[in-house]
Design an enzyme around this catalytic site. Structure first.
Site, PDB file in Angstrom:
ATOM      1  CG  HIS A 191     104.436  80.293 -19.963  1.00  0.00           C
ATOM      2  ND1 HIS A 191     103.724  79.781 -18.894  1.00  0.00           N
ATOM      3  CD2 HIS A 191     104.698  79.229 -20.771  1.00  0.00           C
ATOM      4  CE1 HIS A 191     103.572  78.477 -19.043  1.00  0.00           C
ATOM      5  NE2 HIS A 191     104.138  78.112 -20.175  1.00  0.00           N
ATOM      6  CG  HIS A 237     108.357  75.379 -16.994  1.00  0.00           C
ATOM      7  ND1 HIS A 237     108.870  74.349 -17.749  1.00  0.00           N
ATOM      8  CD2 HIS A 237     107.087  75.564 -17.441  1.00  0.00           C
ATOM      9  CE1 HIS A 237     107.965  73.948 -18.634  1.00  0.00           C
ATOM     10  NE2 HIS A 237     106.868  74.665 -18.465  1.00  0.00           N
ATOM     11  CD  GLU A 258     104.702  73.884 -15.414  1.00  0.00           C
ATOM     12  OE1 GLU A 258     104.378  75.057 -15.699  1.00  0.00           O
ATOM     13  OE2 GLU A 258     104.617  72.945 -16.241  1.00  0.00           O
TER      14      GLU A 258
END
Length: 378
Positions: A134, A207, A341
């Protein structure tokens, strides 16, 4: 304080409460108005953080904050016309900025999902990152974005920008990212745009956690899901993809026809404690197409997801925990929400047969995802 001052004080207090209450009221006059509001909600990293509220003429509302370019609230009607939030969120900025924020509603980058061994090579140069997931230890979800509001006829926009500097979290290049959130009818549209002065990997996503029951259920396991994908990415330890693309047929990952999230979830517990899987969408053209649909029978709400991206990660909220308090102090529960996502494939930079994720100077990255909110009676 004299009687006049006391009366005036109470009058202002009542007016303030009335204005606050009306922000989400369902009175007919309010629901016919479309608007954008902006307010400062605090500071993070000594930078002001603002909250934007977008409302369309039907009364649907979307709230955003500039910390993490995050979606914090989406309020839509159910089959009876009752308005309530369909996404998870927090009550305070400090919770969004805390260590247990679960990437709540955030824009994720510079590279969403995983990069194996925190390393990659571009044009013969090896780079080492601060983390394998991430976008690094302090990815885009932990940055304060600049924002401006734009109003056009029947359309509301908030444009957020962030300059990720060369070397940030180990990534090369000064990367300028723009994420535009717009409310068009009952569509929440997210447009991504980016440019760089050095070749860099780029995978952007959002997200947001959805629970379409609007508070009627603490779980999302009875939500029916359809994914327009015949293949998924095989994964191994730590949910890192192996590079193989497998068929969904005769696996728990087959959502080619509507199936509740909970139906086969026990069959994947041994791997990831629930669903955390990337689907290779049927649409690989780069043009906007339907990627997934969800339907919640309790509320009658339906969600359609459209994207230009080649993949979508379906995450079933496996690590949500009662230890973390959500909006109105209500604890989260495992599988209490799901994420869809839209993005390029994880670890693409180290997997040559996956679609390209390298952005180069003089190129402009663009991507669009639409979350469309509907109501069905059955």
């Amino acid at each position: 304080m004299n009687k006049l001052q006391l009366t005036t004080c109470f009058s202002f207090l009542f007016l303030a409460l009335l204005v606050t209450d009306n922000a989400f009221s369902q009175n007919p006059d309010q629901s016919k108005k479309s608007f954008i509001t902006k307010k400062k909600i605090g500071q993070v990293q000594e930078q002001d953080v603002f909250e934007y509220t977008l409302q369309n003429k039907t009364g649907m509302q979307v709230q955003l904050i500039t910390y993490g370019a995050a979606i914090t609230n989406v309020i839509t009607p159910d089959k009876d016309g009752k308005m309530s939030s369909v996404v998870l969120g927090f009550d305070s900025l400090s919770q969004y900025a805390g260590s247990d924020n679960s990437l709540m509603g955030s824009t994720v980058g510079r590279v969403a999902n995983r990069i194996s061994n925190k390393k990659f090579t571009i044009d013969g140069q090896e780079y080492t990152l601060s983390s394998d997931i991430h976008g690094g230890i302090n990815g885009f979800d932990k940055r304060v974005w600049k924002a401006k509001e734009i109003s056009k006829k029947n359309e509301l926009f908030v444009e957020m920008t962030y300059l990720s500097k060369d070397g940030e979290e180990g990534f090369p290049g000064n990367l300028l990212v723009t994420v535009t959130f717009s409310l068009k009818n009952n569509d929440l549209v997210i447009d991504y745009k980016a440019t760089t002065d050095k070749a860099t990997p780029l995978v952007l996503t959002n997200h947001t956690y959805f629970n379409l029951s609007g508070g009627k259920s603490t779980k999302a396991l009875n939500t029916e899901l359809t994914v327009f994908a015949d293949q998924y990415l095989e994964y191994g330890d730590g949910s890192l993809v192996t590079g193989k693309i497998l068929n969904v047929k005769q696996t728990p990952f087959d959502f080619t026809t509507p199936k509740t999230i909970g139906k086969d979830i026990e069959k994947v517990q041994q791997y990831t404690n629930g669903y955390d899987v990337t689907f290779a969408l049927r649409n690989q053209t780069g043009k906007l197409a339907l990627a997934a649909k969800a339907f919640e029978p309790l509320s009658g709400r339906a969600l359609e997801v459209y994207t230009t991206e080649p993949g979508v990660v379906f995450y079933s909220g496996n690590w949500l925990s009662e230890k973390v308090k959500g909006r109105n102090g209500v604890p989260y529960t495992k599988n209490g929400a799901f994420c869809l996502e839209t993005q390029h494939y994880p670890n693409s930079i180290n997997t040559p047969n996956f679609p390209n994720t390298v952005l180069r100077p003089k190129e402009t990255f663009t991507s669009q995802t639409i979350y469309r909110f509907l109501v069905r009676n059955h």
